[in-house]
Structure formats: structure tokens, C-alpha cells
Design a protein around this motif. Structure first.
Motif, PDB file in Angstrom:
ATOM      1  N   THR A   4       0.074   1.036  -9.473  1.00 11.98           N
ATOM      2  CA  THR A   4      -0.269  -0.235  -8.833  1.00 11.98           C
ATOM      3  C   THR A   4       0.929  -0.942  -8.212  1.00 11.98           C
ATOM      4  O   THR A   4       0.756  -1.918  -7.494  1.00 11.98           O
ATOM      5  N   ARG A  10      -1.129  -8.240  -2.696  1.00 13.92           N
ATOM      6  CA  ARG A  10      -1.742  -6.966  -3.099  1.00 13.92           C
ATOM      7  C   ARG A  10      -1.588  -6.706  -4.593  1.00 13.92           C
ATOM      8  O   ARG A  10      -2.051  -5.692  -5.091  1.00 13.92           O
ATOM      9  N   SER A  22       5.589  -0.272  -7.375  1.00 15.07           N
ATOM     10  CA  SER A  22       6.804   0.508  -7.558  1.00 15.07           C
ATOM     11  C   SER A  22       7.904  -0.416  -8.070  1.00 15.07           C
ATOM     12  O   SER A  22       8.002  -1.568  -7.650  1.00 15.07           O
ATOM     13  N   LEU A  78       0.822  -1.207   0.000  1.00 16.15           N
ATOM     14  CA  LEU A  78       0.000   0.000   0.000  1.00 16.15           C
ATOM     15  C   LEU A  78       0.856   1.257   0.000  1.00 16.15           C
ATOM     16  O   LEU A  78       0.549   2.219  -0.707  1.00 16.15           O
ATOM     17  N   ASP A  79       1.938   1.284   0.779  1.00  9.29           N
ATOM     18  CA  ASP A  79       2.811   2.466   0.811  1.00  9.29           C
ATOM     19  C   ASP A  79       3.379   2.760  -0.576  1.00  9.29           C
ATOM     20  O   ASP A  79       3.366   3.908  -1.030  1.00  9.29           O
ATOM     21  N   CYS A  80       3.874   1.740  -1.254  1.00  6.80           N
ATOM     22  CA  CYS A  80       4.456   1.950  -2.590  1.00  6.80           C
ATOM     23  C   CYS A  80       3.384   2.374  -3.586  1.00  6.80           C
ATOM     24  O   CYS A  80       3.634   3.205  -4.465  1.00  6.80           O
ATOM     25  N   ARG A  81       2.207   1.821  -3.459  1.00 10.17           N
ATOM     26  CA  ARG A  81       1.105   2.209  -4.349  1.00 10.17           C
ATOM     27  C   ARG A  81       0.754   3.680  -4.128  1.00 10.17           C
ATOM     28  O   ARG A  81       0.587   4.439  -5.081  1.00 10.17           O
ATOM     29  N   LYS A  82       0.653   4.088  -2.876  1.00  9.04           N
ATOM     30  CA  LYS A  82       0.279   5.473  -2.556  1.00  9.04           C
ATOM     31  C   LYS A  82       1.380   6.461  -2.964  1.00  9.04           C
ATOM     32  O   LYS A  82       1.083   7.514  -3.512  1.00  9.04           O
ATOM     33  N   THR A  83       2.648   6.130  -2.681  1.00  7.75           N
ATOM     34  CA  THR A  83       3.718   7.085  -3.000  1.00  7.75           C
ATOM     35  C   THR A  83       4.017   7.155  -4.487  1.00  7.75           C
ATOM     36  O   THR A  83       4.536   8.161  -4.958  1.00  7.75           O
ATOM     37  N   SER A  84       3.690   6.109  -5.235  1.00  5.87           N
ATOM     38  CA  SER A  84       3.950   6.137  -6.681  1.00  5.87           C
ATOM     39  C   SER A  84       2.717   6.564  -7.469  1.00  5.87           C
ATOM     40  O   SER A  84       2.833   7.000  -8.617  1.00  5.87           O
ATOM     41  N   GLY A  85       1.533   6.423  -6.871  1.00  4.23           N
ATOM     42  CA  GLY A  85       0.302   6.704  -7.597  1.00  4.23           C
ATOM     43  C   GLY A  85       0.014   5.662  -8.656  1.00  4.23           C
ATOM     44  O   GLY A  85      -0.764   5.873  -9.576  1.00  4.23           O
TER      45      GLY A  85
END
Length: 131
Positions: free
Chosen positions: A41, A107, A43, A32-39
């Protein structure tokens, strides 16, 4: 160390970096962190020894992730021993850096296939494991 030098930076050009040699490892993360920080699905990243990373420009940091405070581009996560560089921040597409592993595969979007050559991890990988 090899003669390879890769250059990259943020979207606006205020932050520039160079990494020397081959990375220690490369991966994809679906957490979830990588999805949120990259915008996106997932990183895609590569990790070099910290000594192989050089940068110019001011970086902002949030929970260990460094970004350009001017344009917001995520560039790297810097630790005392390693530099995790976002593959999309290179000037030239690093097509030779195929991911060796995938993190947080539970995920992963169902429409994305796993990478058959890459090691799969349910969560984070154990840093003591060689890749």
C-alpha cells in the motif's frame, strides 16, 4: 560523513549494496507507481548522496527504478546526484530511519493513520524544499 555503513540487497543475493553515512531524507509514498512496484500500500525509502551508494551485481531498470533481474526485488532508484534505497532491502532493520514526510497522501489507505511528526504532501514534494 558519519561512520555508519548499512548493507542490503535483493532477495536472492545477486545484488548487494552499501550506503555510508546518514540519509539526506526519508519518506513514505502512497502513489500508484510505488504501490504497483512494491506490491504493497506504500513504499518506504531513504535517500543518500549518490557518492554514498556502492553496489555489486547486475541491476535491471524500468523508468528509473532499479531491481534484480534474477529475483525481481526492487532495490533502488539511482540518479546522478542521489540514490533512493528501499528501506525494506536492508539486511538489518533500520529502525532509526523514521520517515520525515509522506507523499501522495490522498492515496493513503483510510485504515492507515498519518504520521503526526512527518510533513504531508498531496503529491510529490518540491525537491527544492528542505526537510
Amino acid at each position: 560523513m558519519s561512520d555508519i555503513r548499512r548493507q542490503g540487497g535483493c532477495l536472492c543475493g545477486a545484488v548487494r549494496f552499501t550506503v555510508s553515512g546518514q540519509p539526506l531524507r526519508t519518506g513514505l509514498c502512497h502513489c500508484l507507481d510505488c504501490r504497483k512496484t512494491s506490491g504493497s500500500t506504500f513504499s518506504a525509502f531513504a535517500i543518500w548522496p549518490r557518492s554514498a551508494y556502492e553496489a555489486t551485481g547486475k541491476l535491471g531498470t524500468h523508468e528509473g527504478r532499479s531491481f534484480c533481474p534474477r529475483c525481481g526485488s526492487r532495490v533502488a532508484s539511482l540518479r546522478p546526484d542521489e540514490a533512493e534505497v528501499m528501506i525494506g532491502s536492508f539486511d538489518e532493520a533500520p529502525t532509526d530511519l523514521a520517515p520525515q514526510y509522506e507523499l501522495w497522501i490522498g492515496r493513503r489507505e483510510t485504515w492507515l493513520q498519518h504520521l503526526p511528526w512527518a510533513e504531508q504532501f498531496e503529491h510529490d514534494r518540491d525537491d527544492m524544499q528542505p526537510v
